[in-house]
Design a protein around this motif. Structure first.
Motif, PDB file in Angstrom:
ATOM      1  N   MET A  48      36.356  29.774  86.151  1.00 23.69           N
ATOM      2  CA  MET A  48      36.903  28.421  86.151  1.00 23.69           C
ATOM      3  C   MET A  48      35.809  27.393  85.853  1.00 23.69           C
ATOM      4  SD  MET A  48      39.070  26.342  89.027  1.00 23.69           S
ATOM      5  CE  MET A  48      37.687  25.762  89.981  1.00 23.69           C
ATOM      6  N   ARG A  49      34.687  27.515  86.530  1.00 29.48           N
ATOM      7  CA  ARG A  49      33.591  26.557  86.286  1.00 29.48           C
ATOM      8  C   ARG A  49      32.930  26.797  84.932  1.00 29.48           C
ATOM      9  NH1 ARG A  49      32.674  27.135  92.179  1.00 29.48           N
ATOM     10  NH2 ARG A  49      33.291  25.154  93.093  1.00 29.48           N
ATOM     11  N   TYR A  50      32.939  28.034  84.474  1.00 32.59           N
ATOM     12  CA  TYR A  50      32.432  28.342  83.136  1.00 32.59           C
ATOM     13  C   TYR A  50      33.224  27.556  82.092  1.00 32.59           C
ATOM     14  CZ  TYR A  50      31.941  31.012  78.787  1.00 32.59           C
ATOM     15  OH  TYR A  50      31.747  31.382  77.478  1.00 32.59           O
ATOM     16  N   VAL A  51      34.540  27.606  82.185  1.00 31.44           N
ATOM     17  CA  VAL A  51      35.394  26.882  81.233  1.00 31.44           C
ATOM     18  C   VAL A  51      35.161  25.377  81.355  1.00 31.44           C
ATOM     19  CG1 VAL A  51      37.794  26.314  80.654  1.00 31.44           C
ATOM     20  CG2 VAL A  51      37.132  28.695  81.050  1.00 31.44           C
ATOM     21  N   ASN A  52      35.020  24.870  82.573  1.00 34.27           N
ATOM     22  CA  ASN A  52      34.749  23.438  82.746  1.00 34.27           C
ATOM     23  C   ASN A  52      33.421  23.044  82.089  1.00 34.27           C
ATOM     24  OD1 ASN A  52      37.123  23.150  84.189  1.00 34.27           O
ATOM     25  ND2 ASN A  52      36.117  23.265  86.185  1.00 34.27           N
ATOM     26  N   ALA A  53      32.432  23.907  82.203  1.00 35.78           N
ATOM     27  CA  ALA A  53      31.135  23.621  81.571  1.00 35.78           C
ATOM     28  C   ALA A  53      31.261  23.642  80.044  1.00 35.78           C
ATOM     29  CB  ALA A  53      30.083  24.623  82.036  1.00 35.78           C
ATOM     30  N   LEU A  54      32.066  24.559  79.520  1.00 35.82           N
ATOM     31  CA  LEU A  54      32.295  24.567  78.074  1.00 35.82           C
ATOM     32  C   LEU A  54      32.949  23.268  77.622  1.00 35.82           C
ATOM     33  CD1 LEU A  54      33.560  28.201  77.353  1.00 35.82           C
ATOM     34  CD2 LEU A  54      31.265  27.261  77.012  1.00 35.82           C
ATOM     35  N   ASN A  55      33.831  22.732  78.455  1.00 35.61           N
ATOM     36  CA  ASN A  55      34.463  21.453  78.117  1.00 35.61           C
ATOM     37  C   ASN A  55      33.422  20.333  78.057  1.00 35.61           C
ATOM     38  OD1 ASN A  55      37.020  20.124  77.523  1.00 35.61           O
ATOM     39  ND2 ASN A  55      36.566  18.947  79.363  1.00 35.61           N
ATOM     40  N   GLU A  56      32.405  20.409  78.896  1.00 36.12           N
ATOM     41  CA  GLU A  56      31.325  19.417  78.838  1.00 36.12           C
ATOM     42  C   GLU A  56      30.502  19.582  77.561  1.00 36.12           C
ATOM     43  OE1 GLU A  56      29.384  19.950  82.578  1.00 36.12           O
ATOM     44  OE2 GLU A  56      30.865  18.726  83.626  1.00 36.12           O
ATOM     45  N   VAL A  57      30.337  20.817  77.110  1.00 32.23           N
ATOM     46  CA  VAL A  57      29.669  21.054  75.825  1.00 32.23           C
ATOM     47  C   VAL A  57      30.476  20.373  74.714  1.00 32.23           C
ATOM     48  CG1 VAL A  57      28.971  22.807  74.130  1.00 32.23           C
ATOM     49  CG2 VAL A  57      28.621  23.236  76.577  1.00 32.23           C
ATOM     50  N   ILE A  58      31.787  20.553  74.750  1.00 27.74           N
ATOM     51  CA  ILE A  58      32.656  19.923  73.748  1.00 27.74           C
ATOM     52  C   ILE A  58      32.519  18.410  73.805  1.00 27.74           C
ATOM     53  CG2 ILE A  58      35.064  19.507  73.079  1.00 27.74           C
ATOM     54  CD1 ILE A  58      35.632  22.388  74.151  1.00 27.74           C
ATOM     55  N   ALA A  59      32.532  17.847  75.004  1.00 26.00           N
ATOM     56  CA  ALA A  59      32.395  16.387  75.149  1.00 26.00           C
ATOM     57  C   ALA A  59      31.093  15.902  74.516  1.00 26.00           C
ATOM     58  CB  ALA A  59      32.463  15.992  76.629  1.00 26.00           C
ATOM     59  N   GLY A  60      30.028  16.660  74.704  1.00 27.39           N
ATOM     60  CA  GLY A  60      28.752  16.287  74.092  1.00 27.39           C
ATOM     61  C   GLY A  60      28.802  16.331  72.579  1.00 27.39           C
ATOM     62  N   TYR A  61      29.420  17.391  72.051  1.00 31.60           N
ATOM     63  CA  TYR A  61      29.548  17.487  70.595  1.00 31.60           C
ATOM     64  C   TYR A  61      30.443  16.383  70.038  1.00 31.60           C
ATOM     65  CZ  TYR A  61      27.064  21.928  70.153  1.00 31.60           C
ATOM     66  OH  TYR A  61      26.102  22.907  70.137  1.00 31.60           O
ATOM     67  N   LEU A  62      31.508  16.057  70.746  1.00 26.28           N
ATOM     68  CA  LEU A  62      32.376  14.975  70.277  1.00 26.28           C
ATOM     69  C   LEU A  62      31.657  13.637  70.351  1.00 26.28           C
ATOM     70  CD1 LEU A  62      35.816  16.052  71.768  1.00 26.28           C
ATOM     71  CD2 LEU A  62      35.114  16.100  69.367  1.00 26.28           C
TER      72      LEU A  62
END
Length: 194
Positions: A48-62
């Motif tokens: 669950m936290r892994y997926v949340n961290a990936l979402n933060e990676v996406i936010a950074g790229y966006l």
């Protein structure tokens, strides 16, 4: 403590660093720190936290307008399908809407319809992302309607307010500016038809 507990502790330290970089608008360091956060959550078997961290990676790229890498991480999150919480599905669609502003892969109304069909819990929906997508898709009345709904559910959206405004002062937040912009466009349309 076992290795998984140590990995989770390390992941939390990287998460704190990610937040510091996010609030200092350092996209590159935010991305790298979020990637490390995800790596350690994965090693600690905390999906669950892994997926949340990936979402933060996406936010950074966006935030840095790197749509290619954002799409890669969106696909990674989407591969978790049935394991995603309502909030994670909502974050996934919110990022897809934001990405669609750059790519124009599909009509925003279609993507929003898909979003609404896949997120049953309305308190999990990123309403400001929906309003933004309607606005950039040219659906001004729908954007205004969604902004009325948004006030009931969220005070800000990290993809927009935090990244585009340095102040969280209410008069400078995203939604009031969007309402103003929409009303100006509607006024302009009215003037053109006279």
């Amino acid at each position: 403590a076992d290795a998984a507990d140590n990995d989770i502790a390390i992941a939390r330290l990287y998460k704190a660093k990610t937040l510091i970089y996010q609030y200092s608008y350092d996209s590159n360091m935010m991305i790298e720190s979020a990637k490390e956060t995800a790596r350690y959550y994965m090693r600690g078997r905390d999906t669950m936290r892994y997926v949340n961290a990936l979402n933060e990676v996406i936010a950074g790229y966006l935030q840095s307008q790197d749509t290619l890498n954002a799409r890669v991480y969106l696909d990674t999150i989407a591969s978790y399908g049935d394991c995603l919480t309502q909030r994670q599905i909502s974050d996934l669609y919110s990022a897809k809407l934001f990405l669609n502003e750059y790519s124009r892969d599909c009509d925003s109304a279609f993507l929003i319809s898909e979003y609404m069909a896949n997120v049953a819990d309305s308190s999990s929906i990123r309403w400001l992302s929906v309003a933004n997508a309607y606005y950039y898709g040219g659906y001004l009345n729908q954007a205004l309607h969604i902004l009325d709904i948004a006030g009931d559910y969220e005070k800000y959206n990290t993809f927009f307010t935090d990244h585009y405004y340095e102040s969280n002062d209410p008069k400078n937040q995203f939604a009031p500016q969007m309402i103003y912009d929409i009303n100006i466009e509607k006024l302009d349309e009215t003037i053109e038809t006279i």
